[in-house]
Design an enzyme around this catalytic site. Structure first.
Site, PDB file in Angstrom:
ATOM      1  N   ASP A 317       0.887  -1.137   0.000  1.00  0.00           N
ATOM      2  CA  ASP A 317       0.000   0.000   0.000  1.00  0.00           C
ATOM      3  C   ASP A 317       0.945   1.211   0.000  1.00  0.00           C
ATOM      4  O   ASP A 317       2.074   1.100   0.439  1.00  0.00           O
ATOM      5  CB  ASP A 317      -0.822  -0.055   1.288  1.00  0.00           C
ATOM      6  CG  ASP A 317      -1.851   1.039   1.358  1.00  0.00           C
ATOM      7  OD1 ASP A 317      -2.504   1.280   0.343  1.00  0.00           O
ATOM      8  OD2 ASP A 317      -1.987   1.634   2.436  1.00  0.00           O
ATOM      9  N   ASP A 514      -7.237  -0.938   5.052  1.00  0.00           N
ATOM     10  CA  ASP A 514      -6.918  -2.073   4.200  1.00  0.00           C
ATOM     11  C   ASP A 514      -7.172  -3.453   4.791  1.00  0.00           C
ATOM     12  O   ASP A 514      -6.649  -4.428   4.318  1.00  0.00           O
ATOM     13  CB  ASP A 514      -5.529  -2.071   3.540  1.00  0.00           C
ATOM     14  CG  ASP A 514      -4.529  -1.129   4.073  1.00  0.00           C
ATOM     15  OD1 ASP A 514      -4.176  -0.231   3.344  1.00  0.00           O
ATOM     16  OD2 ASP A 514      -4.081  -1.315   5.212  1.00  0.00           O
TER      17      ASP A 514
HETATM   18  P1  ADP Z   1      -3.595   4.646  -0.064  1.00  0.00           P
HETATM   19  O1  ADP Z   1      -4.163   3.673  -1.023  1.00  0.00           O
HETATM   20  O2  ADP Z   1      -2.430   5.366  -0.660  1.00  0.00           O
HETATM   21  O3  ADP Z   1      -3.262   4.063   1.259  1.00  0.00           O
HETATM   22  P2  ADP Z   1      -6.228   5.568   0.690  1.00  0.00           P
HETATM   23  O4  ADP Z   1      -6.943   4.442   0.027  1.00  0.00           O
HETATM   24  O5  ADP Z   1      -6.292   5.616   2.161  1.00  0.00           O
HETATM   25  O6  ADP Z   1      -4.725   5.751   0.187  1.00  0.00           O
HETATM   26  O7  ADP Z   1      -6.820   6.929   0.119  1.00  0.00           O
HETATM   27  C1  ADP Z   1      -6.821   7.167  -1.265  1.00  0.00           C
HETATM   28  C2  ADP Z   1      -7.102   8.584  -1.595  1.00  0.00           C
HETATM   29  O8  ADP Z   1      -8.405   8.957  -1.147  1.00  0.00           O
HETATM   30  C3  ADP Z   1      -6.173   9.555  -0.938  1.00  0.00           C
HETATM   31  O9  ADP Z   1      -5.019   9.764  -1.702  1.00  0.00           O
HETATM   32  C4  ADP Z   1      -7.024  10.807  -0.870  1.00  0.00           C
HETATM   33  O10 ADP Z   1      -7.005  11.497  -2.113  1.00  0.00           O
HETATM   34  C5  ADP Z   1      -8.415  10.272  -0.648  1.00  0.00           C
HETATM   35  N1  ADP Z   1      -8.757  10.206   0.769  1.00  0.00           N
HETATM   36  C6  ADP Z   1      -8.886   9.101   1.533  1.00  0.00           C
HETATM   37  N2  ADP Z   1      -9.232   9.426   2.776  1.00  0.00           N
HETATM   38  C7  ADP Z   1      -9.268  10.748   2.845  1.00  0.00           C
HETATM   39  C8  ADP Z   1      -9.567  11.691   3.869  1.00  0.00           C
HETATM   40  N3  ADP Z   1      -9.850  11.311   5.123  1.00  0.00           N
HETATM   41  N4  ADP Z   1      -9.528  13.008   3.556  1.00  0.00           N
HETATM   42  C9  ADP Z   1      -9.235  13.401   2.308  1.00  0.00           C
HETATM   43  N5  ADP Z   1      -8.952  12.572   1.300  1.00  0.00           N
HETATM   44  C10 ADP Z   1      -8.975  11.265   1.540  1.00  0.00           C
HETATM   45 MG    MG Z   2      -3.636   3.278   3.143  1.00  0.00          MG
END
Ligand code: ADP
Ligand code: MG
Length: 613
Positions: A317, A514
């Site tokens: 991730d 995740d």
């Molecule tokens: P990753 O896959 O890199 O771990 P996430 O799945 O947690 O990231 O989140 C993916 C995207 O969704 C982030 O890059 C952001 O753009 C958006 N996002 C997720 N959660 C939030 C939040 N709490 N506030 C703002 N944007 C969010």
């Molecule tokens: Mg994440």
């Protein structure tokens, strides 16, 4: 020693006394002698017979219980009563020894971690009482002196100090704490006296959770046994068939000698009992799990140790795993409201989320966050959050979120993770934030490739541009961006089909949203997850700190453990084979065979202990 062990010991002692009585006190041929010997046999052999019977009823015939029952009952048939008793007796002594060793190694895993606090100094009615941590209630105030271990999780009220987290993370990264900050149990207070308000009862504290995890890891015996059961399924029928041939063919060929070859066949069976394997393989695995936990790597069962060693594809991730997950706010572009106002709105609607983005926005905003006016908070995993603030619906998140609510986006020239903010259908502006790659990430990716991991893949919900940038810097050749958690699961499923035969797919995440992927991968690894219950639950391996370099280390430990296990298997089989031949030729007696097995077992145990280091 547990109650079960004591009971076994009593039965072994009773059987030994009966055996000695019948052999030395009664005249040869006394009918009473046979009765004593049968009693002695049943004292130690009853549960083996019972288990063999039950397994046969369940259709699982070929296991060690069957082997032992057949050999000893056979010995009775040919009139070798004392031998039958002795063989069963030694087998049970071995079993007792094994079970005791497993019990001890499990205890020593938690002892190794050495994080269990003994006492807590609590302020009660103006005095300081020394109590056991279990007796302290939430909201009570404890005193932690320099040099002491923090007994319970809490918040610092007074004092500042440096904490050593080595016992928890395997790495001595000192952490400074000041009033208002959280302290977690298990750390050592290095410098100043702290007054701490307890926030969790001992049973839910970090220490208790970790110890629980580690002890249960060793408890997952099912799959360890399956390693041996897998082996026994092939081994036992082969040995039984060989014994049968030994019993039938020579007498048929030479026209006689049924008793002689019968007793040789029975000898052969007893000799074949793979005691050394049964003992040393699980012990080696326990050693490996213990050694790993010393390094801050908690492995929830030996099957995962085995799987780690066969890592073929590693899926990462991005946020919080390869990158620090601590975002710096780069620019704030207000369209409709002031900069500070945009930040306030964003920080407020994000105030309940644990997502690294939310935490960073709150940290950047600094001002007072008023959650009174906040209602109906929804976290949209992989997209952002939405909530009613002062009566109006606010959305904060990425392009996907904005598109889904039908808000048009302006063009933003900045590369970075963008948090757009909208109120009802009105676009308010966006905040560009950027994350940093962790120090150890590039090294970890390289070390994995060197360790023979065929492919590293990165999955992220972040934008394509950010993902490409990170992937290039780390030398990861494949990445998928803009994913929702469910799409991450789909990608993992597709990747599962690509792995090499016998290879395993590892997924490493920071645990924020995740859990589904952690469960789907062959081995789900949560890192830096001391705080996140869901991830610790869902993961098969927990890395106590968030340094990605623990991953190649975990694979190294797993491989070392497996190679020790293989050495033991080979060694035990070689000796076994030799004695089997001697038994078939009528040279090895039952007594010799049993003692050879005890010797092999001891050596294998010594070798297994190396896995602990
Ligand atoms: P990753 O896959 O890199 O771990 P996430 O799945 O947690 O990231 O989140 C993916 C995207 O969704 C982030 O890059 C952001 O753009 C958006 N996002 C997720 N959660 C939030 C939040 N709490 N506030 C703002 N944007 C969010
Ligand atoms: Mg994440």
């Amino acid at each position: 020693m547990t109650r079960g062990h004591r009971l076994d010991l009593i039965r072994i002692a009773a059987s030994t006394v009966l055996l000695l009585l019948s052999l030395f006190l009664l005249p040869q041929g006394d009918p009473f002698q046979s009765i004593l010997l049968i009693l002695a046999y049943l004292a130690v052999g009853w549960d083996v017979l019972k288990e063999a019977g039950e397994h046969i009823l369940h259709g699982q015939i070929f296991d060690e219980n069957f082997l032992m029952s057949l050999a000893t009952l056979g010995a009775f048939v040919i009139g070798e009563y004392p031998e039958a008793v002795a063989v069963m007796l030694l087998y049970q002594i071995g079993e007792l020894f094994q079970s005791y060793a497993v019990h001890k190694s499990r205890r020593s895993i938690s002892a190794l971690m050495d994080i269990r606090p003994d006492t807590a100094a609590v302020e009660r009615d103006g005095a300081v009482l020394i109590l056991s941590p279990e007796e302290v209630a939430v909201d009570e105030i404890i005193i932690v002196k320099p040099g002491e271990r923090v007994p319970l999780d809490g918040i610092v009220l007074e004092g500042s100090s440096t904490l050593n987290t080595a016992a928890l993370t395997g790495e001595s990264l000192p952490r400074d704490v000041t009033p208002g900050e959280e302290v977690i149990s298990g750390c050592i207070n290095q410098s100043g006296m702290l007054r701490v308000k307890v926030t969790k009862p001992y049973g839910e504290s970090t220490v208790a959770r970790i110890l629980d995890l580690v002890e249960n890891a060793a408890d997952q015996k099912a799959r360890v046994e399956s390693f041996i059961t897998r082996f026994a399924r092939v081994y036992t029928p082969v040995v039984v068939a060989a014994a049968l041939l030994l019993f039938v063919i020579p007498p048929l060929a030479s026209g006689g000698g049924w008793t002689l070859w019968g007793s040789r066949a029975l000898n052969f069976l007893v000799v074949s009992c793979p005691c050394a394997l049964v003992i040393s393989v699980p012990l080696t695995f326990f050693g490996g799990i213990g050694g790993a936990s010393k390094q801050g790597i908690l492995i929830k069962g030996s099957n995962y140790l085995e799987a780690l060693a066969k890592a073929d594809i590693v899926v990462f991730d991005k946020t919080g795993t390869l990158t620090r997950g601590v975002f710096q706010v780069a620019v704030v572009h207000p369209d409709e409201v002031g900069q500070q106002e945009l930040l306030r709105i964003a920080a407020t609607v994000e105030s309940y989320s644990d997502h690294p983005i939310s935490r960073s926005l709150r940290a950047h905003y600094r001002g007072e966050i008023n959650t009174q006016a906040l209602e109906g908070v929804q976290e949209l995993a992989g997209q952002g959050v939405s909530a009613l603030l002062e009566g109006r619906r606010i959305y904060a998140g990425n392009d996907k979120l904005m598109t889904s609510i039908g808000v048009d986006l302006p063009n933003c020239p900045h590369v970075g993770t963008v948090v757009h903010v909208a109120r009802d259908q009105e676009y308010l502006g966006h905040i560009v934030i950027s994350d940093e790659i962790k120090e150890g990430s590039a090294m970890a990716v390289k070390a994995l490739a060197q360790a023979g991991v065929r492919r590293s893949v990165m999955l992220t919900g972040d934008s394509q541009a950010v993902a490409r940038d990170v992937a290039e810097k780390l030398g990861i050749d494949r990445f998928y961006a803009g994913l929702l958690p469910a799409q991450k699961v789909e990608h993992v499923e597709a990747l599962l089909k690509e792995k090499a035969r016998g290879g395993q797919l590892l997924f490493v995440g920071d645990g924020i949203n995740d859990a589904p992927v952690l469960t789907r991968a062959d081995v789900g690894i949560a890192m830096g997850a001391l705080g996140s219950d869901a991830a610790v639950e869902a993961a098969d391996v927990v890395l106590m700190d968030d340094n990605p370099q623990r991953l190649p280390l975990a694979i190294h430990i797993a491989r070392k453990t497996l190679s020790i296990a293989r050495q033991n298997i080979l060694f035990a089989l070689a000796i076994k084979f030799l004695i089997l031949i001697l038994a078939a030729l009528g040279i090895a007696t039952m007594w010799m065979a049993v003692f050879a097995d005890v010797g092999v077992t001891l050596l294998a145990i010594l070798n297994a202990m190396r896995a602990l280091r």
